[in-house]
Scaffold this motif. Structure first.
Motif, mmCIF file in Angstrom:
data_model
loop_
_atom_site.group_PDB
_atom_site.id
_atom_site.type_symbol
_atom_site.label_atom_id
_atom_site.label_comp_id
_atom_site.label_asym_id
_atom_site.label_seq_id
_atom_site.Cartn_x
_atom_site.Cartn_y
_atom_site.Cartn_z
ATOM 1 N N GLY A 189 0.707 -1.205 0.090
ATOM 2 C CA GLY A 189 -0.012 -0.030 -0.001
ATOM 3 C C GLY A 189 0.848 1.125 -0.074
ATOM 4 O O GLY A 189 0.363 2.292 -0.057
ATOM 5 N N HIS A 240 2.185 9.862 -4.375
ATOM 6 C CA HIS A 240 1.767 11.117 -3.962
ATOM 7 C C HIS A 240 2.985 12.270 -3.729
ATOM 8 O O HIS A 240 2.647 13.404 -3.863
ATOM 9 C CB HIS A 240 0.819 11.295 -3.105
ATOM 10 N N ARG A 299 5.511 10.907 -11.908
ATOM 11 C CA ARG A 299 5.530 9.312 -11.620
ATOM 12 C C ARG A 299 6.860 8.729 -12.621
ATOM 13 O O ARG A 299 7.400 7.782 -12.047
ATOM 14 C CB ARG A 299 4.365 8.845 -12.268
ATOM 15 N N ASP A 328 -4.557 1.039 -12.292
ATOM 16 C CA ASP A 328 -4.829 1.577 -11.058
ATOM 17 C C ASP A 328 -4.321 1.238 -9.624
ATOM 18 O O ASP A 328 -3.877 -0.216 -9.751
ATOM 19 C CB ASP A 328 -6.301 1.176 -10.829
ATOM 20 N N TYR A 329 -4.042 1.981 -8.585
ATOM 21 C CA TYR A 329 -3.234 1.492 -7.695
ATOM 22 C C TYR A 329 -4.361 1.344 -6.464
ATOM 23 O O TYR A 329 -5.220 2.153 -6.255
ATOM 24 C CB TYR A 329 -2.344 2.598 -7.137
ATOM 25 N N LYS A 362 -16.225 5.807 -12.822
ATOM 26 C CA LYS A 362 -15.352 4.863 -12.949
ATOM 27 C C LYS A 362 -16.008 3.439 -13.232
ATOM 28 O O LYS A 362 -16.917 3.138 -12.445
ATOM 29 C CB LYS A 362 -14.490 4.836 -11.666
ATOM 30 N N TYR A 415 -15.682 -0.726 -13.457
ATOM 31 C CA TYR A 415 -14.639 -2.165 -13.622
ATOM 32 C C TYR A 415 -15.447 -3.133 -13.945
ATOM 33 O O TYR A 415 -16.701 -3.523 -13.618
ATOM 34 C CB TYR A 415 -14.418 -2.395 -11.913
ATOM 35 N N ASP A 416 -14.812 -3.797 -15.219
ATOM 36 C CA ASP A 416 -15.656 -4.824 -15.937
ATOM 37 C C ASP A 416 -16.980 -4.517 -16.154
ATOM 38 O O ASP A 416 -18.212 -5.259 -15.794
ATOM 39 C CB ASP A 416 -15.634 -5.875 -14.964
ATOM 40 N N LYS A 438 -9.008 7.857 -4.844
ATOM 41 C CA LYS A 438 -8.067 7.542 -5.367
ATOM 42 C C LYS A 438 -8.060 8.460 -6.804
ATOM 43 O O LYS A 438 -6.870 8.592 -7.440
ATOM 44 C CB LYS A 438 -8.049 6.072 -5.706
ATOM 45 N N MET A 496 -6.903 11.854 -6.496
ATOM 46 C CA MET A 496 -5.347 11.746 -6.128
ATOM 47 C C MET A 496 -4.366 11.162 -7.392
ATOM 48 O O MET A 496 -3.254 11.263 -7.222
ATOM 49 C CB MET A 496 -4.907 10.894 -4.674
ATOM 50 N N GLY A 497 -5.316 10.711 -8.384
ATOM 51 C CA GLY A 497 -4.420 10.331 -9.455
ATOM 52 C C GLY A 497 -4.056 8.838 -9.616
ATOM 53 O O GLY A 497 -3.057 8.574 -10.301
ATOM 54 N N MET A 498 -4.601 8.289 -8.279
ATOM 55 C CA MET A 498 -4.102 6.754 -8.346
ATOM 56 C C MET A 498 -4.951 6.012 -9.136
ATOM 57 O O MET A 498 -4.601 4.639 -9.396
ATOM 58 C CB MET A 498 -4.130 6.280 -6.867
ATOM 59 N N VAL A 499 -6.093 6.246 -9.436
ATOM 60 C CA VAL A 499 -7.204 5.421 -10.273
ATOM 61 C C VAL A 499 -7.495 6.423 -11.354
ATOM 62 O O VAL A 499 -7.614 7.450 -11.170
ATOM 63 C CB VAL A 499 -8.309 5.072 -9.441
ATOM 64 N N ARG A 500 -7.204 5.948 -12.638
ATOM 65 C CA ARG A 500 -7.657 6.644 -13.871
ATOM 66 C C ARG A 500 -9.160 6.495 -14.025
ATOM 67 O O ARG A 500 -10.036 5.488 -14.216
ATOM 68 C CB ARG A 500 -7.052 5.831 -15.276
ATOM 69 N N LYS A 549 1.012 20.203 -6.466
ATOM 70 C CA LYS A 549 0.872 18.590 -5.973
ATOM 71 C C LYS A 549 1.329 18.837 -4.565
ATOM 72 O O LYS A 549 1.101 18.064 -3.569
ATOM 73 C CB LYS A 549 1.796 17.508 -6.801
ATOM 74 N N ILE A 554 -0.721 19.572 -1.735
ATOM 75 C CA ILE A 554 -1.896 18.603 -1.682
ATOM 76 C C ILE A 554 -1.484 17.544 -0.828
ATOM 77 O O ILE A 554 -0.318 16.904 -1.069
ATOM 78 C CB ILE A 554 -2.562 18.163 -2.801
ATOM 79 N N ALA A 555 -1.953 17.168 0.335
ATOM 80 C CA ALA A 555 -1.528 16.037 1.220
ATOM 81 C C ALA A 555 -2.483 14.970 1.206
ATOM 82 O O ALA A 555 -3.753 15.377 1.013
ATOM 83 C CB ALA A 555 -1.346 16.500 2.749
ATOM 84 N N TYR A 556 -2.092 13.916 1.285
ATOM 85 C CA TYR A 556 -3.064 12.785 1.008
ATOM 86 C C TYR A 556 -2.537 11.539 1.917
ATOM 87 O O TYR A 556 -1.605 11.190 2.049
ATOM 88 C CB TYR A 556 -3.010 12.194 -0.422
ATOM 89 N N PRO A 614 -0.534 3.880 5.116
ATOM 90 C CA PRO A 614 0.602 3.399 4.481
ATOM 91 C C PRO A 614 1.877 4.241 4.722
ATOM 92 O O PRO A 614 1.981 5.556 4.289
ATOM 93 C CB PRO A 614 0.219 3.070 3.000
#
Lengths: 226, 318
Positions: A90, A97, A102, A225-226, B12, B14-15, B48, B51-55, B76, B79-81, B87
């Motif tokens: 994770g 971020h 990236r 995707d993360y 978003k 998924y399938d 996500k 925050m750009g972690m998921v398109r 960026k 911006i705190a995430y 993690p």
């Protein structure tokens, strides 16, 4: 920023390098006859590390293949550790971020990994070569050109590393299909070893494969995707 | 008012299954926004995507006035995430984690503030992160997130997995340390009490659709439960504007309605109930009414529950 990131990668991976160096040193200890008896007695546990002193270093032994074999294992371990471990823990959400592009984060990871891999695999070649070049250490002649095969094996390991990295970063439903980039990296890696003219054929093939694997890594990292 | 976060038809899939569906979110700068929803409602996926972690499959995102696709690194850095589960690198000590994070925010990193937070929680910089409890880890993650003095702070279910005391401490930290003039905070949660204490505005996501987006107080005031008693079998409720849910329990018809007024009153009286009553809902009940589907509680006890089991029939959920 990049220095902090490179240091983090180094801290997370140095143990892999240390382990590989340990194996190389045991092997070199056997090849040169300088190794401790205790280490020689356990060397049979590690495939290829139980070499014997020869009259013609680099020619009559299996040094190049051992460098290639241990280097590939190290490359695979490093590649997966640096790519698959972060999403699994994770921490990639934290890492990605950080206010760095990236691509820069990925490049720092990959370059740190390749640097560690090449440094670890270069050390035994230089140590063995230096020993072989030293007068009265063995009965046969020695030229540095005799190390060509070992250097070829050394130069091939980054391809395996990139293949492992690309496999680790790639989400796939089946483990087998996830390993496709690693499997795809092996053929050009073997070709670079086997083709007669390394500079004219081996190097271009290696460079092209490395570029393709890097493009795959970047594309996967940007799209997934993360 | 300028928006710190703005999304346009954010989607978003998924399938082929839509987990976030056409989200138009606008979070004003300087507000504390509680993002609510049940597990699986799409909160984490939305965050996500922000925050750009998921398109996204579709749609557009703007953060601090910049399109996410072209977000400058300077923005960026503001911006705190805090991702779900906080993690962090377990092998680092707290001091190493601070040095690592600080290296990415030159000129913005408030080391004194970070150390004050550590002192407040009686945490040593030499402690390994992997050895911290969940609560301590959450506090360290929060301190790391706010040390660069971010303009936007996004927290994904920050109290998940914390015990009551740790949750309480974390929320106090949020209230005292994190809120400063002009800072926007978006935090997701499924714990209503957390949101009620902190947020001045809430959004409720139901099956990927934003069903509520308003000030917290307005949400509490607007939602009412209307109970209609009938002599015999209640008739089906034909529906009215603002109806969230309607269900039958024995000879009762219960409705959850937003902005109960003359129009809704007329619809209720048209059914000819023996009696009817309207009562306000607290935030938790209002949230449950909004997010719960047709399923009701299991009839585990006798008496009233049995009656409910016999007559329960959801009708006309809006």
């Amino acid at each position: 920023m990049i220095r902090a990131l490179a240091m983090k990668e180094w801290r997370e991976t140095w143990a892999f390098g240390a382990l590989a160096l340990g194996v190389y040193l045991i092997y070199l200890g056997n090849l040169t006859g300088l190794g401790e008896p205790v280490l020689r007695s356990v060397s049979w546990l590690i495939r290829g590390a139980d070499g014997k002193p020869t009259e013609l270093p680099f020619i009559q032994d299996n040094f190049a293949s051992t460098v290639g074999f241990v280097g590939c294992l190290l490359a695979i371990a490093l590649g997966f550790r640096q790519s698959a471990w972060e999403p699994h823990q994770g921490t990639s959400l934290y890492l990605l971020h950080l206010p760095l592009p990236r691509r820069t984060i990925l490049a720092t990871k990959v370059l740190t990994g390749i640097a560690l891999l090449l440094a670890c695999s270069l050390a035994p070649i230089l140590l063995y070569g230096t020993w072989a070049a030293w007068p009265r250490t063995h009965p046969g002649p020695f030229e540095w050109s005799m190390t060509d095969a070992a250097f070829r094996a050394w130069a091939m390991t980054p391809l395996v590393y990139l293949g492992a990295f690309a496999s680790g970063i790639r989400p796939a439903r089946w483990f087998g299909s996830r390993l496709l980039p690693l499997a795809a990296a092996f053929l050009p890696a073997v070709l670079t070893l086997a083709l007669p003219s390394w500079w004219l054929m081996g190097l271009p093939i290696a460079a092209l494969t490395a570029a393709l694997l890097w493009a795959t890594i970047v594309q996967e990292a940007e799209a997934r995707d993360y | 008012m300028t928006a710190a976060i703005a999304t346009e038809r954010l989607t978003k899939e998924y399938d082929g299954r839509r987990v976030v569906d056409g989200l138009d979110l606008r979070i004003p700068a300087g507000s504390v926004y509680g993002f609510l929803g049940r597990n699986g409602a799409g909160k984490s996926t939305t965050i996500k995507m922000l925050m750009g972690m998921v398109r996204p499959s579709f749609g557009r995102i703007e953060l601090l006035g910049h399109d996410l696709a072209a977000l400058p690194m300077e923005a960026k850095g503001r911006i705190a995430y805090l991702a779900e589960g906080h993690p962090l690198y377990g092998w680092m000590t707290i001091a190493e984690a601070a040095r690592f994070a600080g290296a990415f925010h030159p000129g913005r990193w408030d080391r004194a503030m970070f150390e004050r937070v550590l002192d407040h929680f009686e945490l040593s910089g030499r402690a390994k992160i992997r050895r911290l409890s969940n609560g301590q880890r959450a506090n360290v993650a929060l301190a790391l997130a706010i040390a660069p003095d971010p303009d936007l702070l996004v927290l994904d279910d920050p109290t998940l997995g914390l015990d009551t005391v740790a949750r309480h401490d974390f929320l106090l930290s949020m209230i005292h340390l994190v809120q400063r003039r002009g800072r926007t905070i978006l935090f997701s949660s499924h714990i209503l009490a957390d949101v009620e204490r902190v947020a001045d505005r809430i959004g409720v996501l139901v099956n990927g659709v934003l069903r509520v987006d308003c000030p917290t107080d307005r949400f509490k005031e607007a939602v009412s439960r209307v109970v209609l008693e009938f002599a015999g079998e209640p008739p089906a409720f034909p529906g009215c504007r603002g109806l969230v849910q309607a269900w039958q329990v024995g000879r009762r018809l219960e409705l959850v309605v937003v902005d109960f007024g003359p129009e809704q009153q007329a619809a209720v009286e048209a059914l000819g109930p023996k009696s009817w009553d309207v009562a306000g809902l607290n935030l938790e009940d209002a949230f449950v009414a909004y997010t719960r589907g047709p399923r009701r509680s299991l009839p585990l006890l006798g008496g009233v529950a049995d009656e409910a089991a016999e007559g329960s029939d959801d009708r006309g959920a809006a």
